[in-house]
Structure formats: structure tokens, C-alpha cells
Write an enzyme that holds these catalytic residues in place. Structure first.
Site, PDB file in Angstrom:
ATOM      1  N   PHE A 199     -39.731  93.456 -84.542  1.00 21.88           N
ATOM      2  CA  PHE A 199     -39.887  94.891 -84.734  1.00 21.88           C
ATOM      3  C   PHE A 199     -39.007  95.380 -85.888  1.00 21.88           C
ATOM      4  O   PHE A 199     -39.427  96.193 -86.709  1.00 21.88           O
ATOM      5  CB  PHE A 199     -39.552  95.640 -83.432  1.00 21.88           C
ATOM      6  N   GLY A 222     -43.183 104.261 -78.737  1.00 25.44           N
ATOM      7  CA  GLY A 222     -44.625 104.479 -78.731  1.00 25.44           C
ATOM      8  C   GLY A 222     -45.349 103.151 -78.707  1.00 25.44           C
ATOM      9  O   GLY A 222     -44.732 102.088 -78.610  1.00 25.44           O
ATOM     10  N   SER A 255     -45.676  94.971 -82.897  1.00 24.39           N
ATOM     11  CA  SER A 255     -45.267  94.579 -84.254  1.00 24.39           C
ATOM     12  C   SER A 255     -46.387  93.920 -85.054  1.00 24.39           C
ATOM     13  O   SER A 255     -46.558  94.198 -86.237  1.00 24.39           O
ATOM     14  CB  SER A 255     -44.077  93.620 -84.186  1.00 24.39           C
ATOM     15  N   LYS A 280     -42.047 101.537 -68.944  1.00 23.65           N
ATOM     16  CA  LYS A 280     -43.402 100.977 -69.056  1.00 23.65           C
ATOM     17  C   LYS A 280     -43.355  99.451 -69.135  1.00 23.65           C
ATOM     18  O   LYS A 280     -44.338  98.782 -68.818  1.00 23.65           O
ATOM     19  CB  LYS A 280     -44.176 101.595 -70.222  1.00 23.65           C
TER      20      LYS A 280
END
Length: 354
Positions: free
Chosen positions: A22, A155, A159, A210
Site C-alpha cells: 500500500f 476506503g 493495492s 471490516k
């Protein structure tokens, strides 16, 4: 002459701390219209970036420079993006602290939690955590450094898709509007939309929570279950995320936005998600030790399950997906048994938070 005015006479560079998948992706996106300097801990990675324009096999924009010196990157940059796994985040914040000033603006992209325990204590010895002992990454930055203007990036930002230039969006959350505006200015493009949100804790918690549901979604896929089961998990998972986020100080609004439900849908459907992959491989019969041994980068959800389970011991709250996933990961509960338990759990009301 103070540092702020010294820096303003030069072309501003943007700093990226941490060069995993990322971090490398964000560095490349920033480098499209800015001078970028990245920090890597290992000198061989710095040499690889500066001489070959790649980091551990990931191609980087040839204009990106690298350093292993925190002081150098803090002097060169007023805006820093921290892209470090939660397990090493406190250590990095402490390493950077002597060189950070109130004029620095820090945006992090880490979807994990740290714990703040008495000396000598670990999560395994404590088993019970109060809210004050859990830290989001913005709370770590504010506890360990003098930085004031802190934001987070969250969000549905897998990647691989971002590095291929596929359309996507993110949320920059901060109590400071200037952090949101600067994040938008630096990252927004015709392929990447950037929304703002003032509820930084809620956005951070959405990204953190999440990951738990993503592991469960991977397990459902590994068991060969279909779209109905996935729809059930995602909707019940969102309800659980809302209640946990509320208990930890986040708002409902953030969970039902891009950083919550948006990221949840992307991660629960993607073999490119590390957390999804953990659940999938567990369902195929591998142990957690086997899975972690050959994963290139950490799946934040594993540690998050452990931390949230310890928080639930002190909170007046049930989180059945998290509780059962904990038993699967750390107490040898079979995934099929956990699923049976959840199918029989007395959820009487569909939505009870609006």
C-alpha cells in the site's frame, strides 16, 4: 530562521513512511504530481529504490527517492503519509518523534489497532481491555509525537487495483479541514476520488473492524457457500461494526460510508485481500500458523479479532461474528461449527441502529 520558513523556500516534497504494497502504491500515486521521498528501515531496500527504482519487486516511479534516516525525511517534508503495519506503528512513531514538529501534517493508512498496556503486560496476559487501552493510529501519533494535524486514509483501496490505475475512491478523515483539503489536493485524480470526513475515529474503526468480517467472508468462500450466505454475512457484519464502532467512539455515519460498507464489500469479495485469504485458507484446512508463516505482509484482522475480543470482556456488548471468529482462530473451534452457531443466533431484528 525556523524550520517552517526554511522549508518553504524549497520545493515541497511529500514523505511516505513504509514501503509495503500500500505504501508503494500511494508513493507512486503521489509521485504523479509531486516530488516524493520514502522512508524504509532497511538500507538494502533504500539502495534498491534509489538504484533500481523498485522495492521488494514493486516498481516505483523513477523520481521517488529513498532514505533510512527519519530526520532527513522530516526536514524535507511537511506532509507525511505513514503506511506502516499496526504491529510496528508505535515503534516508528517513537523513532520519528524527535524530528516531528507541530507544523507537520500526518496522514496514515493503517487499518489496525495498538494497545497501551502497563510495562511487562501483553494482550495474552491481560485478556481484558478498556477503551482507554486501545489506540487507533491517530491516537498513537498524538500520544507519541507533537504532531497536531493528523488524518487517516481509508476506503476500498486494494493495492493491486490502484497500481493498475483502475477507478477507485478513498476517504481522508481528520478533525482539521486543512488535512482533508491537502489530502484531496495531493491524491485526487481522474481515476481516484477523495472524500472528506471529520469523524476520524469512526473512519479508522470502520477500516479496522471490516477486516474481521473479511476473514469470515473468506471462510464462507472457502467452504464453497454462495452469494446468499455472503449477503447475510456482509449485512450482519455491518450491524456488528456499527455497534462496536459506537462502543469505541465512532459514528454510525462513518460505518455506512465508503470507509465502512464500501471497504467491506470490496474486501469481502476479493482474493487480493490478505484478510479474505486468511479465512479462505482456514476453511481449506490450513492452520493459522501455516498461513502466517508464508504471508508476505500481515493480515491486520487477526490481531484485531484478539484485541476486540479482549475489549468485549469489559463492554456490555455482544459481537457474535467476532466472538466466534476468535474461537476459530485461537481456540480450535471448527469453522462449520461457528457457522452453525451464527445461523442459530437469535437475531430478532434486522436493523436496530437507525
Amino acid at each position: 530562521m525556523d524550520m517552517a520558513s526554511k522549508n518553504s523556500s524549497k520545493i515541497k516534497q511529500i514523505g511516505v513512511v513504509g514501503i509495503g504494497s500500500f505504501g508503494a502504491t500511494i508513493a507512486n500515486m503521489l509521485a504523479e504530481k509531486n516530488q516524493v521521498i520514502v522512508y524504509a528501515r532497511k538500507s538494502e531496500v533504500v539502495d534498491e529504490i534509489n538504484s533500481q527504482h523498485q522495492a521488494q519487486g514493486r516498481t516505483l516511479n523513477p523520481l521517488i527517492k529513498a532514505t533510512d534516516d527519519p530526520e532527513e525525511i522530516c526536514e524535507a517534508c511537511e506532509v507525511l503519509f505513514f503506511m506502516v503495519p499496526s504491529s510496528g506503528f508505535q515503534e516508528v512513531a517513537r523513532k520519528f518523534a524527535p524530528f516531528l514538529h507541530p507544523y507537520h501534517l500526518i496522514i496514515h493508512g493503517t487499518k489496525g489497532l495498538c494497545i497501551n498496556l502497563p510495562f511487562g503486560q501483553t494482550l495474552d496476559t491481560m485478556k481484558r481491555l478498556r477503551r482507554g487501552q486501545l489506540l487507533t493510529m491517530s491516537e498513537v501519533i498524538q500520544q507519541e509525537t507533537v504532531a497536531v494535524r493528523v488524518g487517516c486514509l481509508a476506503g476500498p483501496n486494494l493495492s493491486l487495483e490502484l497500481s493498475q490505475g483502475q477507478p477507485a475512491a478513498t476517504v481522508i478523515a481528520s478533525k482539521f479541514n486543512e488535512v482533508i483539503l491537502e489530502g484531496q489536493r495531493l491524491l485526487r485524480s481522474d481515476r481516484f476520488q477523495v472524500y472528506g470526513n471529520s469523524d476520524i475515529i469512526g473512519v479508522e474503526l470502520s477500516g479496522v473492524l471490516k477486516n474481521i468480517i473479511a476473514i469470515a467472508a473468506g471462510a464462507l468462500a472457502g467452504l464453497g457457500l454462495g452469494e446468499n450466505a455472503k449477503g447475510l454475512l456482509i449485512s450482519r457484519g455491518m450491524v456488528e461494526m456499527v455497534h462496536l464502532s459506537n462502543a469505541l467512539g465512532g459514528s454510525v455515519k462513518s460505518v455506512i460510508g465508503l470507509a465502512g460498507i464500501g471497504d467491506l464489500v470490496a474486501t469481502c469479495n476479493s482474493e487480493n485481500s490478505r484478510n479474505f485469504t486468511v479465512g479462505y485458507r482456514l476453511a481449506k484446512g490450513e492452520t493459522l500458523e501455516q498461513i502466517q508463516a508464508d504471508m508476505e505482509e500481515v493480515a491486520e484482522g487477526i490481531n484485531t479479532v484478539k484485541i476486540i475480543k479482549a475489549f468485549l470482556e469489559t463492554a456490555d456488548l455482544r459481537a457474535p461474528i467476532t466472538e466466534n471468529l476468535y474461537r476459530v482462530l485461537f481456540e480450535d473451534l471448527e469453522i462449520e461449527e461457528a457457522l452453525q452457531f451464527l445461523m442459530k443466533y437469535p437475531f430478532n431484528v434486522d436493523v436496530n441502529f437507525v
